[in-house]
Design a protein around this motif. Structure first.
Motif, PDB file in Angstrom:
ATOM      1  N   ASP A  80       0.835  -1.199   0.000  1.00  0.00           N
ATOM      2  CA  ASP A  80       0.000   0.000   0.000  1.00  0.00           C
ATOM      3  C   ASP A  80       0.872   1.253   0.000  1.00  0.00           C
ATOM      4  O   ASP A  80       2.077   1.172   0.207  1.00  0.00           O
ATOM      5  N   ASP A  81       0.239   2.376  -0.202  1.00  0.00           N
ATOM      6  CA  ASP A  81       0.872   3.683   0.002  1.00  0.00           C
ATOM      7  C   ASP A  81       2.090   3.908  -0.899  1.00  0.00           C
ATOM      8  O   ASP A  81       3.113   4.424  -0.454  1.00  0.00           O
ATOM      9  N   TRP A  87       4.436   0.668  -7.422  1.00  0.00           N
ATOM     10  CA  TRP A  87       3.470  -0.323  -6.933  1.00  0.00           C
ATOM     11  C   TRP A  87       3.328  -1.449  -7.953  1.00  0.00           C
ATOM     12  O   TRP A  87       3.417  -2.629  -7.600  1.00  0.00           O
ATOM     13  N   LYS A 282      -6.244   6.343  -3.835  1.00  0.00           N
ATOM     14  CA  LYS A 282      -5.240   5.574  -3.088  1.00  0.00           C
ATOM     15  C   LYS A 282      -3.890   5.606  -3.778  1.00  0.00           C
ATOM     16  O   LYS A 282      -2.848   5.661  -3.120  1.00  0.00           O
TER      17      LYS A 282
END
Ligand SMILES: [Zn+2]
Length: 441
Positions: A80-81, A87, A282
């Motif tokens: 995440d993040d 990613w 996100k």
């Protein structure tokens, strides 16, 4: 005699001609909605094999998730993040290369179906490699779906030779074209930056020849739009238009970085858009100009995207986000009102997927895809405007019953066709395997 009669519900038909019907009745025969009406006081109800009193409940069409990657439930919360490119390249693509097999894709898709059905989604539009494994899982779960075989110009799960990626997609379409009434195959190109012009055109041509939906992630990040401008001298939308990829058989996913001219091009072409606000938030991708899409008359559906970038498949949460995100971006609380957002999560999605005549509203002649929401709860009391509660107060956990094509798949919050306990145990074991192999380097 009808098969099923539902009555005394607060019906949100999402059919502009019918609106909301308090104390409404709905009759089903052969998987199709036959009749929708408000019985007069004392009116005798017609006979049916199964009659259900839905007093205290809201009845509405099943939700349509216009963009998913079902097997990615197995990667929920793994990374995440992070920005989209690191990613994808450092976490998701390596994890897929290591852990995605036909068996794990099937398992992840089953888990996704359980989550979607329990939270009121009856149709999803998916894109993934190993689409046959996804199709088997979705068929077993009794969900309706448009499923795209993934096309990308590097080795992917199930497609070791990228020069055969479009051939694989066509084989998938041929194999599933007429296999199940609930399932429509599709071709899903990952993006304009991971597929060459030649691949994109071959894939679109194959989709058009077989009459299936062509899906593609488009203009997701500013970096993608800038790269496209540097390499091709135009925006991603204009690039796709130049390649002949935009028409009513195309679904553009994300469409965050579009300017006014891009929006006109999409609207004129008849292409549809899957809006995925939580994924865009996100991954820090940006805010799609959704109110402008709606004003331009583009068919827009609402999607969660995969579980690694959301991280759930609850369309109620997505509706809440879609309604609020654009208000804060435009500093205008009147944009994207609750009714518009409910429309997008049902009819809009159906239209975007090319299933507008078949799903998305409680309308006679349409498929009996519907959900029942238990209104007898503190956070849904009192009730003034049904759409308001659906968007701003309800969650997927409030869904009590779910029907797809006239078959109950969820009753009293329990899945009828799946052993959820066993499914969760198997998925947790798979998760332990993924986590013990460490973070990809
Ligand atoms: Zn996606």
């Amino acid at each position: 005699v009808f098969d099923i009669l539902l009555h005394s519900a607060l019906m949100v038909t999402v059919d502009p001609a019918a609106g909301n019907i308090p104390g409404g009745a709905l009759a089903i025969h052969g998987g199709t909605i036959e009749k929708v009406w408000q019985p007069a006081p004392g009116e005798a109800l017609p006979e049916a094999r199964e009659t259900i009193d839905l007093a205290g409940n809201l009845l509405m069409p099943g939700l349509v998730n216009a963009h998913t990657h079902l097997p990615m439930t197995l990667f929920r919360g793994l990374a995440d993040d992070l920005p989209l490119m690191s990613w994808l390249n450092e976490h998701i693509f390596p994890a897929e290369a290591r852990h995605i097999s036909p068996e794990s894709a099937h398992l992840g898709a089953r888990l996704a179906c359980a989550e979607m059905l329990l939270s009121g989604t009856t149709t999803c539009c998916d894109g993934y490699f190993l689409a046959s494994a996804v199709a088997a899982a979705v068929t077993e779960a009794g969900m309706r779906a448009v499923l795209g075989q993934g096309v990308i110009d590097f080795p992917a799960p199930g497609v070791s030779d990228p020069s055969r990626n479009v051939v694989h997609a066509v084989e998938f379409v041929d194999a599933w074209q007429a296999r199940s009434p609930l399932l429509r195959p599709s071709i899903f190109c990952h993006s304009p930056y991971t597929c060459s012009a030649r691949t994109l055109q071959a894939a679109k041509k194959a989709a058009a020849n077989t009459g299936v939906l062509f899906q593609i992630h488009t203009a997701e990040t500013r970096a993608e739009a800038e790269q496209c401008r540097a390499e091709h001298g135009c925006s991603p939308v204009r690039y796709l238009q130049r390649l002949g990829l935009l028409d009513e058989g195309t679904l553009l996913v994300h469409a965050v970085w579009l300017d006014g001219e891009d929006i006109h091009i999409v609207a004129d072409s008849g292409a549809a858009i899957a809006h995925c606000p939580q994924s865009n938030m996100k991954l820090g991708s940006g805010v799609a100009p959704l109110p402008d899409f709606v004003a331009a008359g583009i068919a827009v559906g609402l999607g969660t995207d995969g579980c690694a970038s959301n991280n759930d498949l609850d369309l109620f949460g997505e509706m809440d986000t879609a309604a609020k995100l654009h208000k804060v971006q435009r500093l205008n609380p009147t944009v994207m009102n609750a009714a518009e957002v409910v429309f997008m999560a049902t009819q809009g999605g159906g239209r975007a997927l090319g299933l507008g005549d078949c799903i998305g509203s409680l309308t006679p002649g349409k498929q009996a895809d519907l959900i029942v929401i238990d209104l007898n709860q503190p956070h849904l009391t009192p009730l003034y405007h049904p759409a308001s509660h659906l968007v701003y107060a309800a969650t997927g956990a409030d869904v009590r019953d779910v029907m797809v094509a006239g078959h109950w798949q969820v009753r009293n919050r329990r899945l009828l066709g799946m052993d959820v306990e066993l499914l969760m145990q198997t998925a947790a074991a798979q998760g332990r395997m993924i986590s013990s192999s460490g973070r990809p380097t």
